[in-house]
Write a protein that holds these residues in place. Structure first.
Motif, PDB file in Angstrom:
ATOM      1  N   THR A 176      -2.094   8.961   7.642  1.00  0.00           N
ATOM      2  CA  THR A 176      -1.523   7.626   7.478  1.00  0.00           C
ATOM      3  C   THR A 176       0.006   7.667   7.544  1.00  0.00           C
ATOM      4  N   GLY A 177       0.578   8.774   7.037  1.00  0.00           N
ATOM      5  CA  GLY A 177       2.027   8.891   7.039  1.00  0.00           C
ATOM      6  C   GLY A 177       2.612   8.800   8.434  1.00  0.00           C
ATOM      7  N   TYR A 197      -6.314   8.147   8.214  1.00  0.00           N
ATOM      8  CA  TYR A 197      -5.970   6.750   8.503  1.00  0.00           C
ATOM      9  C   TYR A 197      -7.132   5.797   8.219  1.00  0.00           C
ATOM     10  N   ARG A 198      -8.369   6.296   8.329  1.00  0.00           N
ATOM     11  CA  ARG A 198      -9.506   5.389   8.132  1.00  0.00           C
ATOM     12  C   ARG A 198      -9.550   4.848   6.705  1.00  0.00           C
ATOM     13  N   TYR A 199      -9.017   5.633   5.739  1.00  0.00           N
ATOM     14  CA  TYR A 199      -9.009   5.125   4.365  1.00  0.00           C
ATOM     15  C   TYR A 199      -7.976   4.021   4.208  1.00  0.00           C
ATOM     16  N   ALA A 200      -6.873   4.167   4.924  1.00  0.00           N
ATOM     17  CA  ALA A 200      -5.860   3.106   4.880  1.00  0.00           C
ATOM     18  C   ALA A 200      -6.425   1.812   5.465  1.00  0.00           C
ATOM     19  N   ILE A 201      -7.176   1.937   6.556  1.00  0.00           N
ATOM     20  CA  ILE A 201      -7.776   0.747   7.172  1.00  0.00           C
ATOM     21  C   ILE A 201      -8.823   0.149   6.236  1.00  0.00           C
ATOM     22  N   PRO A 236       7.622   2.033   1.544  1.00  0.00           N
ATOM     23  CA  PRO A 236       8.447   2.988   2.287  1.00  0.00           C
ATOM     24  C   PRO A 236       7.911   4.402   2.118  1.00  0.00           C
ATOM     25  N   LEU A 237       7.988   5.147   3.192  1.00  0.00           N
ATOM     26  CA  LEU A 237       7.391   6.472   3.223  1.00  0.00           C
ATOM     27  C   LEU A 237       8.126   7.423   2.283  1.00  0.00           C
ATOM     28  N   ILE A 238       7.326   8.144   1.507  1.00  0.00           N
ATOM     29  CA  ILE A 238       7.913   9.167   0.641  1.00  0.00           C
ATOM     30  C   ILE A 238       7.971  10.458   1.461  1.00  0.00           C
ATOM     31  N   GLU A 239       9.002  11.227   1.242  1.00  0.00           N
ATOM     32  CA  GLU A 239       9.148  12.492   1.991  1.00  0.00           C
ATOM     33  C   GLU A 239       7.935  13.378   1.761  1.00  0.00           C
ATOM     34  N   ILE A 270       0.857  -1.189   0.000  1.00  0.00           N
ATOM     35  CA  ILE A 270       0.000   0.000   0.000  1.00  0.00           C
ATOM     36  C   ILE A 270       0.884   1.226   0.000  1.00  0.00           C
ATOM     37  N   GLU A 271       0.639   2.064  -0.971  1.00  0.00           N
ATOM     38  CA  GLU A 271       1.391   3.304  -1.046  1.00  0.00           C
ATOM     39  C   GLU A 271       0.388   4.432  -0.845  1.00  0.00           C
ATOM     40  N   ALA A 272       0.489   5.097   0.286  1.00  0.00           N
ATOM     41  CA  ALA A 272      -0.501   6.124   0.616  1.00  0.00           C
ATOM     42  C   ALA A 272       0.172   7.467   0.770  1.00  0.00           C
ATOM     43  N   ASP A 273      -0.573   8.518   0.440  1.00  0.00           N
ATOM     44  CA  ASP A 273      -0.052   9.865   0.672  1.00  0.00           C
ATOM     45  C   ASP A 273       0.068  10.107   2.173  1.00  0.00           C
ATOM     46  N   TYR A 274       1.004  11.002   2.521  1.00  0.00           N
ATOM     47  CA  TYR A 274       1.290  11.228   3.943  1.00  0.00           C
ATOM     48  C   TYR A 274       0.056  11.702   4.700  1.00  0.00           C
ATOM     49  N   ASN A 275      -0.674  12.632   4.121  1.00  0.00           N
ATOM     50  CA  ASN A 275      -1.759  13.264   4.879  1.00  0.00           C
ATOM     51  C   ASN A 275      -3.094  12.530   4.758  1.00  0.00           C
TER      52      ASN A 275
END
Lengths: 161, 155
Positions: free
Chosen positions: B121-122, A126-130, A157-160, A118-123
């Motif tokens: 999420t980050g 969290y509920r969408y990730a779940i 891995p987290l993107i900056e 799963i590659e998610a944007d930082y902001n």
């Protein structure tokens, strides 16, 4: 024969006061220690550090990539499975359907070694990730029975920021 | 004046039986629902709902719980931390205790992450990353159990 006069028989009075005192004490104790516990559950993920994961044997199936894009407020802006975009009204429902199509879940839980990243944007909230993890890891059929799909889920891995 | 003898006054006695019945019922109820186990729930965190979030089959062996609140603070071991570096040093301390004083592997220690449903999420990924750097491998993302499907199109 002489009968004893029943009017004068001693009545035994049970002392209720101490018992009621104690009972109320107990009641107050239990009321104050009462805490509503909401049912909670977990998604177990095993994420070894990057160096160790490279050493692990590669899976037969290619890695599936789920990309979650967020807008400025952290709401969901788009979902991609590999390179195909999933339509907005219910993207996670479609994601679940596509993963069900890709994986034959007849083999029972744990039958697949498919891995999803799963590659998610930082902001992104969290509920969408779940929700994405829910869509990937299984589904509940009409009888209320749980079926699992992919058990190996990990975050990219987290993107900056 | 004639004084009525005390002994003959009628005694008024309340019937206590129904009250005691009810009180015992209440005590029985509270005794059954009481939970002495240490609940790591925190009101500052609202978990995301999922129909698949299932309680662990066996309780984790000495897990660490990290909360991520809506205000993007971390709660670990009862204290609220504002910076990721603080969380890192707290985890490092715990990891060293495990390494030195127990025979357990850090890879077998479960990190329970209770993230707020509106947290970024980050930030959850950052927590996972610093845990990975400290050699933790097992994570449990906690969610609220839901009886209704959370993914279906809205009816």
């Amino acid at each position: 024969m002489k009968f004893r006069n029943t009017e004068h028989r001693e009545t035994i009075v049970l002392q209720m006061t101490p018992m009621i005192d104690i009972v109320f004490q107990l009641l107050v104790f239990f009321v104050f220690t009462f805490k509503i516990v909401l049912p909670e559950g977990d998604f177990d993920i095993r994420m070894p550090p990057a160096s160790a994961s490279q050493a692990s044997p590669p899976s037969e199936n290619p890695l599936l990539m789920v990309r979650l894009q967020a807008d400025d407020r952290g709401e969901l802006a788009g979902v991609w499975l590999n390179d195909s975009v999933l339509d907005p009204p219910a993207p996670f429902y479609q994601l679940q359907a596509q993963i069900r199509g890709l994986i034959d879940d007849a083999g029972g839980p744990g039958a697949t070694d498919q891995e999803v990243e799963i590659e998610a944007d930082y902001n992104l909230r969290y509920r969408y990730a779940i929700q994405a993890i829910t869509a990937i890891s299984g589904y509940v059929d009409s009888d209320g029975k749980q079926h699992s799909l992919v058990e190996r889920v990990r975050f990219a891995p987290l993107i900056e920021k | 004046m004639r004084i009525r003898p005390r002994g003959s006054s009628p005694r008024v006695e309340a019937d206590l039986t129904p009250m005691i019945d009810m009180t015992f019922q209440l005590i029985a109820f509270f005794m059954l629902v009481i939970n002495f186990s240490e609940v790591e729930q925190d009101q500052r965190v609202q978990l995301p709902a999922s129909e698949l979030a299932k309680p662990p089959a066996a309780p984790y062996e000495q897990p660490f719980t990290i909360h991520l609140t809506r205000s993007e603070h971390y709660i670990f071991a009862g204290s609220e931390l504002t910076e990721l570096a603080q969380l890192r040093s707290a985890l490092l301390r715990e990891a060293q205790i495990i390494k030195r004083h127990t025979s357990k592997q850090l890879a077998d220690v479960t990190i329970i992450i209770r993230g707020d449903k509106n947290a970024p999420t980050g930030q959850v990924q950052e927590i996972i990353q610093i845990c990975q750097a400290l050699e933790f491998e097992k994570f449990a993302l906690r969610g609220k159990q839901s009886d209704v499907p959370t993914l279906s199109p809205i009816p």
